[in-house]
Scaffold this motif. Structure first.
Motif, short mmCIF file in Angstrom:
data_model
loop_
_atom_site.label_atom_id
_atom_site.label_comp_id
_atom_site.label_asym_id
_atom_site.label_seq_id
_atom_site.Cartn_x
_atom_site.Cartn_y
_atom_site.Cartn_z
N GLY A 19 0.82 -1.21 0.00
CA GLY A 19 0.00 0.00 0.00
C GLY A 19 0.85 1.26 0.00
O GLY A 19 0.59 2.20 -0.76
N PHE A 20 1.90 1.25 0.83
CA PHE A 20 2.75 2.44 0.91
C PHE A 20 3.52 2.67 -0.39
O PHE A 20 3.67 3.81 -0.82
N SER A 21 3.98 1.57 -1.02
CA SER A 21 4.72 1.78 -2.27
C SER A 21 3.79 2.31 -3.35
O SER A 21 4.18 3.15 -4.16
N ALA A 22 2.53 1.84 -3.31
CA ALA A 22 1.55 2.38 -4.27
C ALA A 22 1.31 3.85 -4.01
O ALA A 22 1.19 4.66 -4.93
N HIS A 31 -7.10 9.05 -5.98
CA HIS A 31 -6.60 7.69 -5.74
C HIS A 31 -5.76 7.64 -4.48
O HIS A 31 -5.75 6.63 -3.77
N ARG A 32 -5.07 8.73 -4.21
CA ARG A 32 -4.23 8.74 -3.00
C ARG A 32 -5.09 8.70 -1.74
O ARG A 32 -4.73 8.06 -0.76
N ILE A 33 -6.24 9.38 -1.77
CA ILE A 33 -7.15 9.29 -0.62
C ILE A 33 -7.55 7.84 -0.40
O ILE A 33 -7.50 7.31 0.71
N LEU A 34 -7.92 7.17 -1.51
CA LEU A 34 -8.38 5.78 -1.39
C LEU A 34 -7.26 4.90 -0.86
O LEU A 34 -7.48 4.02 -0.02
N LEU A 35 -6.03 5.14 -1.33
CA LEU A 35 -4.90 4.31 -0.89
C LEU A 35 -4.60 4.51 0.59
O LEU A 35 -4.27 3.56 1.30
N THR A 36 -4.73 5.76 1.07
CA THR A 36 -4.48 5.97 2.50
C THR A 36 -5.52 5.24 3.32
O THR A 36 -5.22 4.70 4.38
#
Lengths: 199, 222
Positions: A19-22, A31-36
């Motif tokens: 997740g962090f590398s993504a 997309h960054r909100i969703l990844l966090t």
């Protein structure tokens, strides 16, 4: 700690790394909100895999913190991108006109049979579906009144538990019915969240 | 009944507040930090937003901006909430409450920054929000690892020399607090100090400074 837990922890940590590398590579803000959010869920998984009562107590506040931060950041995102415009025309789908009453009646009926918390959730699904498809006009007042009475009845059931414990079955039925109403009223509000003047 | 082991760098306890399982305490060190947070919270409650003046270069002209108190109600509320969260983090006697108060500081800091309707400020608020959200992973992860290895989150137990907290848990705690207290760096980036409403923004700096000082105390004593 049991072997399965260690394995689960390993998997969760691998997920966090992924997740962090993504997150590092991603450039699109949405997309960054969703990844966090994904990373937070994985952190909750790590806490859950410790599997003690205290860890369980950490999960709920962790979840609340995560959700509130997610809401704050999304609000900032919406403001920043200026995404506050209402859609001018909604999609017209035939089945959304005809299906709601039937499905809502079935779900609400089944919810009443189940009663209690889960029954409230099932019945609420029916109401949400109805409101989402058919729209809502001036129905907040009825929902608020129902919710208020349900709360009062629920408290009444608690008094019966404490003062007249011999009538516990009566109190259970009252509390079950009231919590059904309460959960349904609360969740039904989700169905009205489609914009509009009175939201 | 409660006595801090000698390893605690904050000094001996001067006041112990017992709420059932939750035992808050003040040492000379944390009492100073607490008083600092309290003073700033009172300042935020009493202060009026500053009147801002922009000077136009190359001439004598300057603009004054009219600031209504109404506009800053939300910011003031968030700053006060941030002050209370900071005080809670200073006084808390277990890692559990400390992490929760720290993340609450993070949320209120987002609230303070996001109250501006200026695009570059919102940009910075968004970036900070992402960092704060990600930081909850090491923050709660650190608490979870501490719990898994020692079986407790109470600082009264963790400060004992017999209880060994793994390095990774301490590192995660510090990392989490760094993320949550990252706001001042984004403040600089946003040039938010040029936006009106100065006393409320100061709360961001104060709270992140104080949680840094507290987490250092906790991590060194553990």
């Amino acid at each position: 700690m049991a072997a399965e837990y260690s394995l689960g922890l390993l998997v969760a940590f691998l997920g966090i790394v992924a997740g962090f590398s993504a997150l590092v590579r991603e450039r699109d803000d949405l997309h960054r909100i969703l990844l966090t959010d994904l990373a937070e869920i994985l952190a909750l998984a790590v806490i859950a895999l410790i599997a003690t009562d205290l860890a369980e107590a950490l999960i709920l506040p962790g979840l609340v913190v995560g959700i509130s931060e997610l809401m704050a950041v999304s609000e900032v995102y919406i403001l920043r991108e200026g995404l506050t415009r209402q859609p001018e025309q909604r999609v017209r789908i035939e089945v959304m006109e005809s299906a709601p009453p039937i499905i809502a009646v079935i779900l609400v009926g089944y919810g009443i049979v189940l009663s209690g918390f889960s029954g409230g959730a099932v019945a609420a699904l029916g109401v949400i579906f109805y409101f989402l498809c058919r729209g809502h006009r001036e129905r907040f007042h009825a929902i608020e009144v129902a919710s208020g009475y349900a709360w009062a009845i629920w408290i009444l059931a608690f008094f019966v538990f404490m003062l007249l414990p011999a009538y516990w079955f009566f109190a259970v039925m009252i509390a079950g019915g009231a919590i059904l109403l309460k959960v349904m009223a609360k969740m039904a509000l989700v169905g009205t969240m489609r914009g509009g003047s009175n939201v | 009944m409660f006595e801090l082991p000698g390893a605690a760098i904050g000094g001996r306890e001067i006041l112990v507040l017992e709420f059932g399982d939750i035992v808050d305490y003040f040492t000379p060190y944390t009492a100073c930090l607490f008083a600092f947070a309290l003073v700033f919270t009172l300042l935020v409650i009493l202060a009026r937003p500053e009147r801002q003046v922009d000077i136009a270069f190359g001439g004598d002209a300057y603009y004054t901006k009219e600031v209504q108190e109404k506009e800053f109600r939300f910011q003031r509320f968030m700053a006060i909430a941030c002050g209370f969260a900071t005080m809670g983090a200073m006084a808390s006697g277990d890692v559990f409450n400390f992490t929760l108060f720290t993340s609450m500081i993070g949320i209120t800091n987002i609230g303070i920054v996001a109250a501006y309707r200026i695009r570059h400020v919102l940009d910075a608020a968004f970036q900070y929000g992402i960092v704060a959200m990600v930081a909850t992973v090491p923050l709660f992860g650190g608490a979870a690892i501490t719990l898994a290895t020692t079986g407790t989150l109470s600082l009264w137990e963790l400060y004992r020399s017999a209880v060994e907290v793994p390095l990774i848990a301490r590192a995660f705690l510090v990392l989490g607090v760094m993320g949550e207290g990252m706001a001042p760096f984004y403040i600089a980036k946003a040039e938010i100090t040029r936006a009106p409403g100065a006393p409320f923004i100061l709360m961001i700096h104060v709270s992140s400074l104080l949680i840094f000082l507290r987490v250092v105390e906790i991590v060194v004593s553990m």
